[in-house]
Scaffold this active site. Sequence first.
Site, PDB file in Angstrom:
ATOM      1  N   ASP A  38     -72.198 -62.184  16.355  1.00  0.00           N
ATOM      2  CA  ASP A  38     -73.612 -62.526  16.474  1.00  0.00           C
ATOM      3  C   ASP A  38     -73.932 -63.346  17.714  1.00  0.00           C
ATOM      4  O   ASP A  38     -75.084 -63.433  18.118  1.00  0.00           O
ATOM      5  CB  ASP A  38     -74.122 -63.240  15.220  1.00  0.00           C
ATOM      6  N   ASP A  51     -69.623 -75.473  12.148  1.00  0.00           N
ATOM      7  CA  ASP A  51     -69.269 -74.813  10.888  1.00  0.00           C
ATOM      8  C   ASP A  51     -67.831 -75.013  10.431  1.00  0.00           C
ATOM      9  O   ASP A  51     -67.552 -74.910   9.244  1.00  0.00           O
ATOM     10  CB  ASP A  51     -69.543 -73.294  10.937  1.00  0.00           C
TER      11      ASP A  51
END
Length: 752
Positions: free
Chosen positions: A65, A441
Amino acid sequence: MTNGKSGLTRRQAAALAATPLLAGAALPQAPEAYRWRSVKVGAGGFIPGIVFSRVERDLAYARSDMGGAYRWDAGLSRWLPLQDDTPIPNDYGVESIAPDPVDANVVHAAVGVSRHAPAAMLRSEDRGTTWRRTPVEFRMGGNEDGRGLGERLAIDPNDTRILYYGSRHDGLQRSTDGGLNWRRVESFPVRGLGMDLNGPTHGGLSFILFDPTSGTPGAGSRTILVGAADPGGPRLFRSTDAGATWAAVAGGPRPELSAAKAELDDRGVLFLTCTLGIGPNGVSDGQVWRLDTKTDQWRDITPPRPLGGFMGVALDRTKPGVVLVSTMNRWQPGDTLWRSIDDGRNWSSLRERARRDVSATPYLYWGNDEPDFGWWIAALAIDPFDGERAVYATGATVYATSNLSARATDWAPWVEGIEQTAVITLVSPPTGPKLLTGFGDISGFAHEDLDRSPDLQFTTPVFANTNQIDYAGRAPNIVVRSGTPHEGVGSGGHDGSTIAWSEDAGRSWKPLGRPRPTGQAETSPNPRMDLYRDAPITVTADGSTFVLVTPQVMYSDDRGAGWKPSQGLPLLLRPVADRVDPLLLYALDFSNGGWFVSTDGARSFVQIASRGLPNDLGADRVTWREQSWPLKATPRHDGDLWFVSRSGLFRSRNAGQQFDRVATDLSVEMMDFGRSPPGKTYPALFAIGTRGDVRGVWRSDDEGVSWIRVNDARHEYARRFRAIAGDPRVFGRVYVATDGRGVVYGEPEGQS
């Protein structure tokens, strides 16, 4: 020793007698040949799509992405990044990828991280080694909601000059010349909702499928299926005259659901997943449907669904009726893969008996006894040549198995060569691990071996994001870090801590309690920042005192057992510790240019006169927790400071009393220090900066007077650079944090 109330050491006070102006800019030097490699973590981010070639065994493509596309090279047993040479930041988000169904050397990709910048179509005739780029008028969202839908881009297997693309905002797009030109299909009944730069994105048209049996080679396919993800109306459309006219396929999914993904088998049976919400977050319901396209008979084949929806779908091309689907956002008891061997009449969940070997990427334990099955499972595929080989991608890795039909499936990360992470910060200390990294993350790592996925993930506490790392200049075994907690996991640790410290150079950690808010008027420069939970932390040069940058700066000399306010410092200032003198710290007031110095280890600050910085520092004020701080103290040189401003690069040799603008044609955005060049004592400087229209990685061996570019046209990494760190132990080595391609590092050619 300090010089009374002057705010300076005796050495600094003596230096005031003369402050030489810095030398003028030297002529630009030729680029130096550098070798660039990845610091290995092993995936680490979201891979929304994986597609196998239907014409060549062991050929597969993965789309990320925000880190470009990859190709699996079976001969090398690794994934190869395919877009490291692009200088265009928006091209790193791959919305869809399509291997040619006839020629294994050809592959197409639709690229665009965000609708806020122009998108493009890419075509390669050498498996992604080089690309032809075609700008398009419609925007994409490779890193927006709905990026797991697809595949949006499809090639007609009976005429590979014909491509269709299901856009997010502008209806169905078609090319009849191999992707060189694109036009809207005016006859398609869904024209799109139009682009809104300020509101939520749109799912648009989610997938395109050709029925290869409906045409002949060279004449094109007549039957084309298109899925719709925007809410309301039919979920599936079909053309039986090669795209001239279109009609909705009646029946099937509820209209409030989005058509997510679909596969068409050789019998003409379509398997379709649907979601309430386009994901990867926010999916709350879903269905799975089977459609016999010859009879238009629908059948709801949804597996059990206590929570969440369904997204990934894959077919065993060697065994008709064998289908695999993935759940999406089934947070309890966790996502799974459902497998059916009878066209969806019965299902078995693979999660409960699956075995996962993550020894190659141990961070996937996340500090737990067992690695998780995964979440955000949008990418799902079965090898068309081998029905036992299946892959799925999570929010952090790609798993593969070679025994899909076994009662207990065995999975291992299939990620060699993939580094798909957003890196926020990094530090290369003079001792201990070669590199300390802070990721988005996945917390962060201590890297002992740059070629091996690290065993030492930052835990106790585990942060979602590690935003900042610092070490004591003269005691580098003392390290501190701050971060942002995982949502739903308190505030990042067992005691709610978002700050931590290490006494073994970052190998292990202890949480620090943070002080309570003072109750004073404290306004964040960014409404998304929490001035307490997101507070940076620094440490004095001897490692004895921690300084926490809450609105009222606090210090602790007892390893966080207690915190006291630093006196004399206005709100919202951020101290920087001198790298040599343990009593010296500096702080700049961006609102008025005030310069504050502490000579007692952060217990108190006094404002002293400072000259040379720009009058207006408003543009240099940091407003986001992940930005590099512009004021830096030089290792091994007390009182030596650098300030990276949009107005230029400034240096002080006397603890900030005088700053001089460095005369250089390089516009520096962020910088760091490396090992001194041979025969010199001052460290080499490394920078992310721009000269002319070239944004790149640069090195100076003469204290910022001249700069050479050390990356090249083959190593652009979409110019998505977030942080930089020089290696104090290896001359010329530099680490660069990218936004999507992990950490890369370069060093002069011929240097081991």
